[in-house]
Motif scaffolding. Structure first.
Motif, PDB file in Angstrom:
ATOM      1  N   ARG A 161       0.834  -1.208   0.000  1.00 25.22           N
ATOM      2  CA  ARG A 161       0.000   0.000   0.000  1.00 25.22           C
ATOM      3  C   ARG A 161       0.866   1.255   0.000  1.00 25.22           C
ATOM      4  NH1 ARG A 161      -5.385  -0.430   0.844  1.00 25.22           N
ATOM      5  NH2 ARG A 161      -5.611   1.660   1.689  1.00 25.22           N
ATOM      6  N   CYS A 180       2.478   1.930  -3.557  1.00 21.73           N
ATOM      7  CA  CYS A 180       1.630   2.553  -4.577  1.00 21.73           C
ATOM      8  C   CYS A 180       0.968   3.830  -4.066  1.00 21.73           C
ATOM      9  CB  CYS A 180       0.651   1.568  -5.196  1.00 21.73           C
ATOM     10  SG  CYS A 180      -0.239   0.553  -4.076  1.00 21.73           S
ATOM     11  N   GLY A 181       1.439   4.338  -2.955  1.00 20.76           N
ATOM     12  CA  GLY A 181       1.013   5.670  -2.538  1.00 20.76           C
ATOM     13  C   GLY A 181      -0.338   5.727  -1.844  1.00 20.76           C
ATOM     14  N   LEU A 182      -0.871   4.588  -1.430  1.00 20.41           N
ATOM     15  CA  LEU A 182      -2.158   4.605  -0.732  1.00 20.41           C
ATOM     16  C   LEU A 182      -1.987   4.927   0.747  1.00 20.41           C
ATOM     17  CD1 LEU A 182      -4.131   1.580  -2.194  1.00 20.41           C
ATOM     18  CD2 LEU A 182      -4.546   3.999  -2.561  1.00 20.41           C
ATOM     19  N   SER A 183      -0.792   4.728   1.247  1.00 16.82           N
ATOM     20  CA  SER A 183      -0.561   4.899   2.670  1.00 16.82           C
ATOM     21  C   SER A 183       0.770   5.625   2.842  1.00 16.82           C
ATOM     22  CB  SER A 183      -0.522   3.503   3.306  1.00 16.82           C
ATOM     23  OG  SER A 183      -0.272   3.597   4.677  1.00 16.82           O
ATOM     24  N   LYS A 184       0.780   6.566   3.761  1.00 15.98           N
ATOM     25  CA  LYS A 184       2.008   7.362   3.918  1.00 15.98           C
ATOM     26  C   LYS A 184       2.910   6.728   4.965  1.00 15.98           C
ATOM     27  CE  LYS A 184       0.527  11.955   2.521  1.00 15.98           C
ATOM     28  NZ  LYS A 184      -0.856  12.356   2.762  1.00 15.98           N
ATOM     29  N   ASP A 192       1.825  11.293  -8.128  1.00 20.53           N
ATOM     30  CA  ASP A 192       1.152  11.036  -9.404  1.00 20.53           C
ATOM     31  C   ASP A 192       2.103  10.414 -10.422  1.00 20.53           C
ATOM     32  OD1 ASP A 192      -1.348  11.747  -8.629  1.00 20.53           O
ATOM     33  OD2 ASP A 192      -1.146  13.849  -9.239  1.00 20.53           O
ATOM     34  N   ARG A 222       2.335   6.831  -9.358  1.00 20.05           N
ATOM     35  CA  ARG A 222       1.096   6.104  -9.641  1.00 20.05           C
ATOM     36  C   ARG A 222       0.970   5.756 -11.114  1.00 20.05           C
ATOM     37  NH1 ARG A 222      -1.418  10.222  -6.018  1.00 20.05           N
ATOM     38  NH2 ARG A 222      -1.588   9.196  -4.011  1.00 20.05           N
ATOM     39  N   SER A 223       1.422   6.674 -11.977  1.00 13.52           N
ATOM     40  CA  SER A 223       1.219   6.430 -13.406  1.00 13.52           C
ATOM     41  C   SER A 223       2.128   5.323 -13.925  1.00 13.52           C
ATOM     42  CB  SER A 223       1.415   7.727 -14.199  1.00 13.52           C
ATOM     43  OG  SER A 223       2.729   8.186 -14.013  1.00 13.52           O
ATOM     44  N   VAL A 271      -1.885  -2.155 -10.393  1.00 11.15           N
ATOM     45  CA  VAL A 271      -2.155  -2.960  -9.204  1.00 11.15           C
ATOM     46  C   VAL A 271      -3.259  -3.967  -9.468  1.00 11.15           C
ATOM     47  CG1 VAL A 271      -2.919  -2.916  -6.805  1.00 11.15           C
ATOM     48  CG2 VAL A 271      -1.433  -1.100  -7.660  1.00 11.15           C
TER      49      VAL A 271
END
Lengths: 258, 239, 226
Positions: free
Chosen positions: B48, B51-55, B73, B76-77, B81
């Motif tokens: 997580r 992929c930047g969902l959680s810091k 961003d 993410r690009s 996932v």
């Protein structure tokens, strides 16, 4: 997690220092004295209201407790904003303490209002706009506590609670301002210019604040005590309690690991 | 050459509970890394965060030279996932799902491209059917097509075999191999040690928030991997 | 340019929500039936004569619109939660604000659609014409106000244990200022009293909308990002 990690986690928690403890005890004593003086001014020194009699003296608790609740809920906004920016747990603890203290003070405010209403309006409750919005304000903060208890992940809980604590303040502002936008209330505008049509308020149980000697000074003194000392001292105690609870759970984890 | 994925001192704590502790983790371009470990070892948390969902609580993450969370961003690009959840809208058709996600990734797409993407995962004739009516295996294959739409450098699979039957798992094996040989770098969290040994080029076993074992998988059998797993975690696989 | 343009992402989300809705009519169907049922219940429960109707009709309208919008908000965000779709949106290189605005526009359209059904039905049932330009304006503003708050809060509540049950509890009090202003404005417009008496409520409503839109837009990233 390892015992060492749990230990360092427990150590990193804020620990009450001696100076802070002494200051808090001193402030607590000051608060008790201040509240007692406020009660003396209101209950004994101030003259009896010509129209309403002794029951009007509830006013000296009713108004100051709302002032205190306002301050406590404002502390929740400050705590929420600061938590979202810094993600430091202490700010969320402040926000939570603000809600609980604010709820207690708002409950005092609501109950004294209701007790006052019984002889004056001949009913415990009517749908006076401010009474209604005050009740909704209390429910909002009850919802804040429900929202917290509905989330298992502590970080998510703190984030959501911060956001909601900020939004919830709109009901405090409404309760504060509603007497200006809904003229069909008996609550007088105590602070700031009176914008409402005075004839609307003269209906039942209006306050003639300046008619009785000692009323203004008693209200001013009690409001100062209840908005400056009472919420802060209570919030401070509540924060200490929360910190102790954090330490206990961290130490318990440490013991379980061994 | 700098690694494609690189974490330094990566730490994540939920409240007082540390989940990842000062993790130093790298993935080179072209690798297929199997991320192993029992539940609660920090696999999902790591993914997580990648992929930047959680810091992160502390530490840094770089993917393809971009840093999280400031250049999220850009990161993410270049990540696709596939999770144990389908990440699809089941009231839309397969085609509509792909079109929607393509526009989120700002990837120009036309019917021919969608058809090609669907055919690649064996759903060429089901493009106009609702995802709701798909079997679990078909949904998972469509999910892979979705993850590949924007041609990401990195593919992240979080327990993709969950809920798949035998046929579905075999089909997924094939798709994973294809994606790897097509040049995608793959990071897959799984409990299936035999599959990890068969497909991946490297295994990383997480235990208590740190890397317990980091071993290449060339010539390593499933039972050898299981042995290493037991040694690190103290429990049998799948626990 | 790695980030997908804001407007493009917003439109993609809105189009996706409309497409799913055209297919299943899950939201508007449930909201519409609920709304019709509740105005029938109101008309039985209140036994309104013609005189009383003008007084309470805007209250009935707003209560119905709000409760059906809560129903829709819950469904709309539950749809993003069930298959991990909210994560899928957040995995895309789009601003978190675009996710919020996209969901908000969808919810706004659905709730306005319900209002569009309610207006003629209520006008017929209660023999009061609700097609007053100011009532329509109040609806546009009021619905915007509470879907703004509702989209933010529903995103939080669908992630909690209590899920759907929590949204009305947390949303109603926060949306109270909007509801208050909207009821007052539409009652004023329907009562036929001088415009100066109630136009202030429409202005307050507009100001509240602006405040809530800005606040919720900036708070939204905090409810989706760990």
């Amino acid at each position: 997690m390892t015992a060492a990690a749990a230990h360092s986690a427990a150590e990193s928690l804020p620990r009450a220092n001696r100076l802070g403890s002494r200051l808090l005890i001193l402030l607590s004593i000051l608060t008790v004295i201040g509240v007692l003086i406020g009660l003396y001014l209101g209950m004994i020194a101030a003259g009896t209201d010509i129209e309403q009699g002794e029951v009007q003296r509830l006013f000296y608790i009713h108004v100051p407790s709302f002032a205190g609740a306002f301050i406590a809920f404002a502390a929740t906004v400050v705590g929420g904003v600061a938590y979202l920016i810094t993600r430091s747990v202490k700010w969320d603890t402040l926000a939570l303490a603000g809600v609980e203290v604010g709820l207690a003070l708002a409950a005092i405010n609501l109950v004294t209002g209701s007790v006052w209403a019984r002889p004056i309006w001949n009913t415990w409750w009517n749908w006076d706009p401010r009474l209604t919005s005050d009740a909704i304000m209390i429910l909002t903060y009850a919802a804040y506590l429900m929202l917290r208890s509905g989330i298992d992940n502590v970080d998510t809980r703190r984030r959501f609670a911060s956001v909601y604590g900020i939004l919830a303040f709109s009901t405090v502002l409404i309760t504060f301002l509603i007497i200006r936008i809904r003229p069909d209330t008996i609550h007088p505008v105590v602070i700031g210019p009176v914008l409402t049509d005075a004839s609307m308020m003269a209906s039942q149980g209006d306050f003639e604040l300046n008619a009785t000697p000692g009323v203004t000074s008693a209200v001013a003194f009690a409001s100062a005590v209840w908005s400056i000392l009472v919420p802060w001292v209570l919030v401070w105690w509540r924060i200490r309690l929360e910190n102790i609870a954090h330490r206990v759970s961290a130490l318990r984890m440490k013991v379980m690991e061994q | 050459m700098t690694p494609l994925i690189e974490t330094k001192g990566l730490t994540k704590a939920f409240g007082l509970m540390p989940v990842l502790r000062k993790l130093e983790f790298t993935v080179e371009r072209g690798e297929f890394v199997a991320l192993l470990g029992h539940n609660g070892s920090g696999k999902s948390t790591l993914m997580r965060m990648l992929c930047g969902l959680s810091k992160p609580t502390a530490g840094t993450i770089r993917v393809g030279g971009w840093e999280l969370p400031n250049e999220a961003d850009a990161v993410r690009s270049q990540i696709g996932v596939v999770s144990h959840k389908t990440l699809l809208y089941d009231t839309l058709t397969a085609r509509e799902n792909l079109r929607f996600f393509a526009s989120l990734y700002n990837t120009p797409i036309d019917d021919a491209k969608i058809n090609a993407a669907l055919t690649r995962v064996g759903l060429g004739k089901r493009g106009d059917d609702l995802v709701r009516g798909f079997s679990r295996g078909m949904q998972q294959r469509l999910s892979i097509a979705r993850a590949l739409l924007h041609s990401p450098d990195v593919l992240i699979f979080d327990e993709p075999y969950t809920g798949l039957d035998q046929d579905g798992s075999i089909a997924l094996d094939g798709l994973l191999k294809d994606a790897h040989s097509a040049g995608h770098t793959i990071l897959m969290a799984t409990h299936d040690l035999d599959r990890a040994a068969a497909l991946a080029t490297r295994a990383v076993i997480l235990s208590r928030g740190v890397i317990g074992v980091d071993m290449p998988l060339e010539g390593v059998s499933g039972s050898q991997l299981a042995e290493a797993y037991r040694r690190v975690t103290g429990v049998a696989a799948g626990g | 340019m790695k980030t997908t343009p804001f407007f493009k992402a917003v439109m993609a989300i809105v189009r996706k929500d409309l497409q799913a809705e055209m297919r299943g009519r899950e939201l508007v169907g449930a909201m519409g039936i609920f709304a019709l049922l509740s105005i029938l219940i109101f008309s039985f429960a209140l036994e309104l004569d013609r005189e009383a109707r003008t007084e309470v009709i805007s209250g009935v309208l707003w209560v119905t619109v709000i409760f059906s919008s809560i129903l829709g908000l819950n469904r709309s965000l539950a749809m993003e939660r069930d298959q991990g779709n909210l994560d899928a949106l957040l995995l895309a290189p789009i601003g978190r604000g675009a996710v919020y605005v996209g969901k908000l526009i969808g919810n706004y359209i659905f709730t306005l659609a319900i209002s569009a059904i309610l207006l003629p039905v209520m006008s017929a049932l209660y023999s009061v014409s609700l097609f007053d330009p100011f009532v329509l304006l109040t609806l546009l503003l009021g619905v915007l106000g509470f879907t703004t708050v509702g989209t933010l809060l529903a995103t939080m509540t669908v992630q909690t244990r209590a899920r759907e049950a929590l949204l009305p509890i947390v949303m109603m009090p926060v949306a109270l200022p909007i509801i208050l202003a909207a009821v007052r404005a539409s009652t004023g417009a329907l009562s036929g009293s001088a415009q100066g008496d109630w136009i202030g409520w429409v202005q307050i409503l507009g100001a509240l909308d602006a405040i809530f839109v800005v606040m919720c837009f900036f708070l939204f990233p905090f409810v989706v990002e760990e």
